[in-house]
Design a protein around this motif. Structure first.
Motif, PDB file in Angstrom:
ATOM      1  N   ASP A 242       0.816  -1.216   0.000  1.00 34.30           N
ATOM      2  CA  ASP A 242       0.000   0.000   0.000  1.00 34.30           C
ATOM      3  C   ASP A 242       0.854   1.273   0.000  1.00 34.30           C
ATOM      4  O   ASP A 242       0.621   2.194   0.786  1.00 34.30           O
ATOM      5  CB  ASP A 242      -0.947   0.000   1.204  1.00 34.30           C
ATOM      6  N   LEU A 243       1.826   1.339  -0.893  1.00 35.21           N
ATOM      7  CA  LEU A 243       2.751   2.469  -0.940  1.00 35.21           C
ATOM      8  C   LEU A 243       2.062   3.704  -1.519  1.00 35.21           C
ATOM      9  O   LEU A 243       1.521   3.670  -2.628  1.00 35.21           O
ATOM     10  CB  LEU A 243       3.974   2.106  -1.782  1.00 35.21           C
ATOM     11  N   GLN A 244       2.117   4.799  -0.767  1.00 34.01           N
ATOM     12  CA  GLN A 244       1.486   6.048  -1.169  1.00 34.01           C
ATOM     13  C   GLN A 244       2.538   7.162  -1.149  1.00 34.01           C
ATOM     14  O   GLN A 244       3.353   7.245  -0.229  1.00 34.01           O
ATOM     15  CB  GLN A 244       0.367   6.434  -0.190  1.00 34.01           C
ATOM     16  N   LYS A 245       2.491   8.031  -2.169  1.00 35.31           N
ATOM     17  CA  LYS A 245       3.409   9.170  -2.203  1.00 35.31           C
ATOM     18  C   LYS A 245       2.779  10.311  -2.982  1.00 35.31           C
ATOM     19  O   LYS A 245       2.283  10.123  -4.104  1.00 35.31           O
ATOM     20  CB  LYS A 245       4.744   8.784  -2.853  1.00 35.31           C
ATOM     21  N   SER A 246       2.788  11.500  -2.363  1.00 36.12           N
ATOM     22  CA  SER A 246       2.280  12.702  -3.014  1.00 36.12           C
ATOM     23  C   SER A 246       3.326  13.808  -2.938  1.00 36.12           C
ATOM     24  O   SER A 246       4.172  13.828  -2.044  1.00 36.12           O
ATOM     25  CB  SER A 246       0.989  13.188  -2.338  1.00 36.12           C
ATOM     26  N   PHE A 247       3.232  14.724  -3.881  1.00 33.46           N
ATOM     27  CA  PHE A 247       4.003  15.962  -3.848  1.00 33.46           C
ATOM     28  C   PHE A 247       2.994  17.105  -3.956  1.00 33.46           C
ATOM     29  O   PHE A 247       2.435  17.351  -5.031  1.00 33.46           O
ATOM     30  CB  PHE A 247       5.013  16.015  -4.997  1.00 33.46           C
ATOM     31  N   GLY A 248       2.736  17.758  -2.827  1.00 28.57           N
ATOM     32  CA  GLY A 248       1.695  18.773  -2.822  1.00 28.57           C
ATOM     33  C   GLY A 248       0.344  18.156  -3.146  1.00 28.57           C
ATOM     34  O   GLY A 248      -0.070  17.185  -2.508  1.00 28.57           O
ATOM     35  N   ASP A 249      -0.327  18.687  -4.133  1.00 32.48           N
ATOM     36  CA  ASP A 249      -1.644  18.165  -4.522  1.00 32.48           C
ATOM     37  C   ASP A 249      -1.551  17.005  -5.508  1.00 32.48           C
ATOM     38  O   ASP A 249      -2.576  16.413  -5.866  1.00 32.48           O
ATOM     39  CB  ASP A 249      -2.486  19.279  -5.154  1.00 32.48           C
ATOM     40  N   ALA A 250      -0.333  16.709  -5.959  1.00 31.78           N
ATOM     41  CA  ALA A 250      -0.151  15.640  -6.950  1.00 31.78           C
ATOM     42  C   ALA A 250       0.029  14.301  -6.243  1.00 31.78           C
ATOM     43  O   ALA A 250       1.044  14.082  -5.563  1.00 31.78           O
ATOM     44  CB  ALA A 250       1.055  15.947  -7.831  1.00 31.78           C
ATOM     45  N   HIS A 251      -0.950  13.425  -6.400  1.00 34.36           N
ATOM     46  CA  HIS A 251      -0.910  12.081  -5.794  1.00 34.36           C
ATOM     47  C   HIS A 251      -0.228  11.147  -6.808  1.00 34.36           C
ATOM     48  O   HIS A 251      -0.846  10.735  -7.783  1.00 34.36           O
ATOM     49  CB  HIS A 251      -2.328  11.617  -5.480  1.00 34.36           C
ATOM     50  N   ILE A 252       1.026  10.811  -6.552  1.00 37.70           N
ATOM     51  CA  ILE A 252       1.835  10.090  -7.543  1.00 37.70           C
ATOM     52  C   ILE A 252       1.675   8.575  -7.419  1.00 37.70           C
ATOM     53  O   ILE A 252       1.407   7.891  -8.411  1.00 37.70           O
ATOM     54  CB  ILE A 252       3.326  10.473  -7.418  1.00 37.70           C
ATOM     55  N   LEU A 253       1.856   8.047  -6.222  1.00 37.28           N
ATOM     56  CA  LEU A 253       1.702   6.604  -5.990  1.00 37.28           C
ATOM     57  C   LEU A 253       0.452   6.391  -5.144  1.00 37.28           C
ATOM     58  O   LEU A 253       0.310   6.979  -4.070  1.00 37.28           O
ATOM     59  CB  LEU A 253       2.929   6.027  -5.282  1.00 37.28           C
ATOM     60  N   LYS A 254      -0.433   5.510  -5.611  1.00 40.95           N
ATOM     61  CA  LYS A 254      -1.776   5.413  -5.031  1.00 40.95           C
ATOM     62  C   LYS A 254      -2.057   4.024  -4.464  1.00 40.95           C
ATOM     63  O   LYS A 254      -3.038   3.375  -4.804  1.00 40.95           O
ATOM     64  CB  LYS A 254      -2.813   5.772  -6.095  1.00 40.95           C
ATOM     65  N   GLY A 255      -1.160   3.567  -3.606  1.00 43.03           N
ATOM     66  CA  GLY A 255      -1.412   2.298  -2.921  1.00 43.03           C
ATOM     67  C   GLY A 255      -0.881   1.087  -3.650  1.00 43.03           C
ATOM     68  O   GLY A 255      -1.611   0.114  -3.868  1.00 43.03           O
ATOM     69  N   ILE A 256       0.386   1.107  -3.999  1.00 47.07           N
ATOM     70  CA  ILE A 256       0.995   0.002  -4.747  1.00 47.07           C
ATOM     71  C   ILE A 256       1.453  -1.090  -3.791  1.00 47.07           C
ATOM     72  O   ILE A 256       2.120  -0.825  -2.783  1.00 47.07           O
ATOM     73  CB  ILE A 256       2.188   0.504  -5.576  1.00 47.07           C
ATOM     74  N   SER A 257       1.105  -2.319  -4.119  1.00 48.02           N
ATOM     75  CA  SER A 257       1.548  -3.488  -3.356  1.00 48.02           C
ATOM     76  C   SER A 257       2.113  -4.526  -4.314  1.00 48.02           C
ATOM     77  O   SER A 257       1.471  -4.845  -5.332  1.00 48.02           O
ATOM     78  CB  SER A 257       0.386  -4.112  -2.563  1.00 48.02           C
ATOM     79  N   THR A 258       3.295  -5.047  -4.005  1.00 46.68           N
ATOM     80  CA  THR A 258       3.897  -6.086  -4.836  1.00 46.68           C
ATOM     81  C   THR A 258       5.100  -6.661  -4.102  1.00 46.68           C
ATOM     82  O   THR A 258       5.482  -6.167  -3.023  1.00 46.68           O
ATOM     83  CB  THR A 258       4.320  -5.528  -6.213  1.00 46.68           C
ATOM     84  N   THR A 259       5.705  -7.701  -4.658  1.00 47.18           N
ATOM     85  CA  THR A 259       6.924  -8.277  -4.086  1.00 47.18           C
ATOM     86  C   THR A 259       7.943  -8.510  -5.194  1.00 47.18           C
ATOM     87  O   THR A 259       7.583  -8.742  -6.356  1.00 47.18           O
ATOM     88  CB  THR A 259       6.649  -9.627  -3.391  1.00 47.18           C
ATOM     89  N   PHE A 260       9.210  -8.429  -4.821  1.00 44.18           N
ATOM     90  CA  PHE A 260      10.311  -8.691  -5.741  1.00 44.18           C
ATOM     91  C   PHE A 260      11.205  -9.760  -5.123  1.00 44.18           C
ATOM     92  O   PHE A 260      11.719  -9.579  -4.021  1.00 44.18           O
ATOM     93  CB  PHE A 260      11.110  -7.406  -5.998  1.00 44.18           C
ATOM     94  N   GLU A 261      11.386 -10.861  -5.829  1.00 42.23           N
ATOM     95  CA  GLU A 261      12.074 -12.029  -5.280  1.00 42.23           C
ATOM     96  C   GLU A 261      13.566 -12.018  -5.568  1.00 42.23           C
ATOM     97  O   GLU A 261      14.021 -11.434  -6.552  1.00 42.23           O
ATOM     98  CB  GLU A 261      11.448 -13.306  -5.844  1.00 42.23           C
ATOM     99  N   ASN A 262      14.308 -12.708  -4.694  1.00 46.06           N
ATOM    100  CA  ASN A 262      15.744 -12.868  -4.887  1.00 46.06           C
ATOM    101  C   ASN A 262      16.016 -13.668  -6.151  1.00 46.06           C
ATOM    102  O   ASN A 262      15.276 -14.597  -6.496  1.00 46.06           O
ATOM    103  CB  ASN A 262      16.371 -13.613  -3.700  1.00 46.06           C
ATOM    104  N   GLY A 263      17.090 -13.328  -6.832  1.00 46.61           N
ATOM    105  CA  GLY A 263      17.534 -14.111  -7.975  1.00 46.61           C
ATOM    106  C   GLY A 263      16.715 -13.929  -9.229  1.00 46.61           C
ATOM    107  O   GLY A 263      16.886 -14.685 -10.185  1.00 46.61           O
ATOM    108  N   LYS A 264      15.837 -12.918  -9.243  1.00 45.03           N
ATOM    109  CA  LYS A 264      14.999 -12.677 -10.421  1.00 45.03           C
ATOM    110  C   LYS A 264      15.115 -11.223 -10.868  1.00 45.03           C
ATOM    111  O   LYS A 264      15.275 -10.315 -10.054  1.00 45.03           O
ATOM    112  CB  LYS A 264      13.533 -13.002 -10.123  1.00 45.03           C
TER     113      LYS A 264
END
Length: 255
Positions: free
Chosen positions: A6-28
């Motif tokens: 649920d990654l969220q990031k805004s700059f002022g009124d600009a909502h850039i990341l809106k709840g991203i969820s994922t995984t990144f595995e070793n060796g890939k």
């Protein structure tokens, strides 16, 4: 492994990341793709700790980044390698000095130990005799390999690449793709690549995360991307006639 919830990031009124969820595995090798303005660069910089997230969690092998002490964050950063879009080599340093720079910053190795490590990684990226050259004397492909050598000189657990094939001809781009994938598998690194290069996606995309307007619109692999009926993905991936033909051939062969 890197886990994002649920990654969220805004700059002022600009909502850039809106709840991203994922995984990144070793060796890939995992690729983040999407149109300009989709949030790819902000997402990568949040993973690197260059941008402070607004909410959500980023976990590195069980360690939540926001809960780490300053010293623990510094130690974590020493386990990260970064390949910048323009290679970002220091013009005033030789290739060997560029590669040695992270060792000087993050380790207490002796000069001979650092030289041995530099020799090893330059040989690993097929530049065994480039030590004394200046970056200006190296081709674009050589500069990318130097950047990769510098990124792995500290034996990182995590490797981040921002458009590593930018400015390269197709043949050299394939060499760089294959080198990144080989190193990822060889050292069991968690590798995340920002890319707009669909050749890279189809060559080394073991996991693909497609961002659109700050959201995770789709995720899969180079094998499943041909099968998706997600309109946002197909519009992005198959904007060229070549990939439309490739997809058609793939679907016909796997009916």
């Amino acid at each position: 492994m890197i886990e994002v919830k649920d990654l969220q990031k805004s700059f002022g009124d600009a909502h850039i990341l809106k709840g991203i969820s994922t995984t990144f595995e070793n060796g890939k090798t995992s690729l983040i793709i999407g149109q300009s303005g989709s949030g790819k660069t902000v997402f990568l910089k949040c993973l690197l700790g260059l941008f402070e997230k607004d909410s959500g969690t980023i976990t590195y092998d069980g360690n939540i980044y926001s809960e780490l002490s300053d010293e623990q964050k510094r130690n974590l950063r020493s386990e990260m390698g970064m390949v910048f879009q323009g290679s970002a080599l220091f013009d005033s340093m030789t290739i060997a000095e560029n590669v040695m720079f992270p060792l000087r910053m993050f380790t207490k190795q002796s000069k001979s130990e650092m030289q041995d490590r530099v020799n090893f990684v330059l040989k690993r990226v097929n530049l065994p005799d480039a030590h004394k050259k200046m970056p200006s004397e190296a081709s674009g492909g050589m500069q990318k390999r130097v950047a990769i050598a510098r990124a792995i000189v500290n034996n990182p657990k995590y490797l981040f690449c921002d458009e590593p094939n930018s400015g390269l001809d197709p043949k050299t781009a394939i060499v760089i793709d294959n080198l990144i994938q080989e190193i990822t598998e060889e050292y069991n690194i968690t590798t995340i690549i920002n890319s707009h290069d669909m050749n890279s996606v189809m060559e080394i995309g073991e996991k693909i995360v497609f961002l659109k307007d700050g959201l995770k619109a789709w995720e899969g692999s180079k094998n499943t991307i041909f099968k998706t009926d997600n309109e946002a993905v197909t519009d992005f991936v198959y904007s060229s006639e070549l990939f439309k033909k490739v997809r058609k051939m793939y679907l016909e062969e796997n009916q």
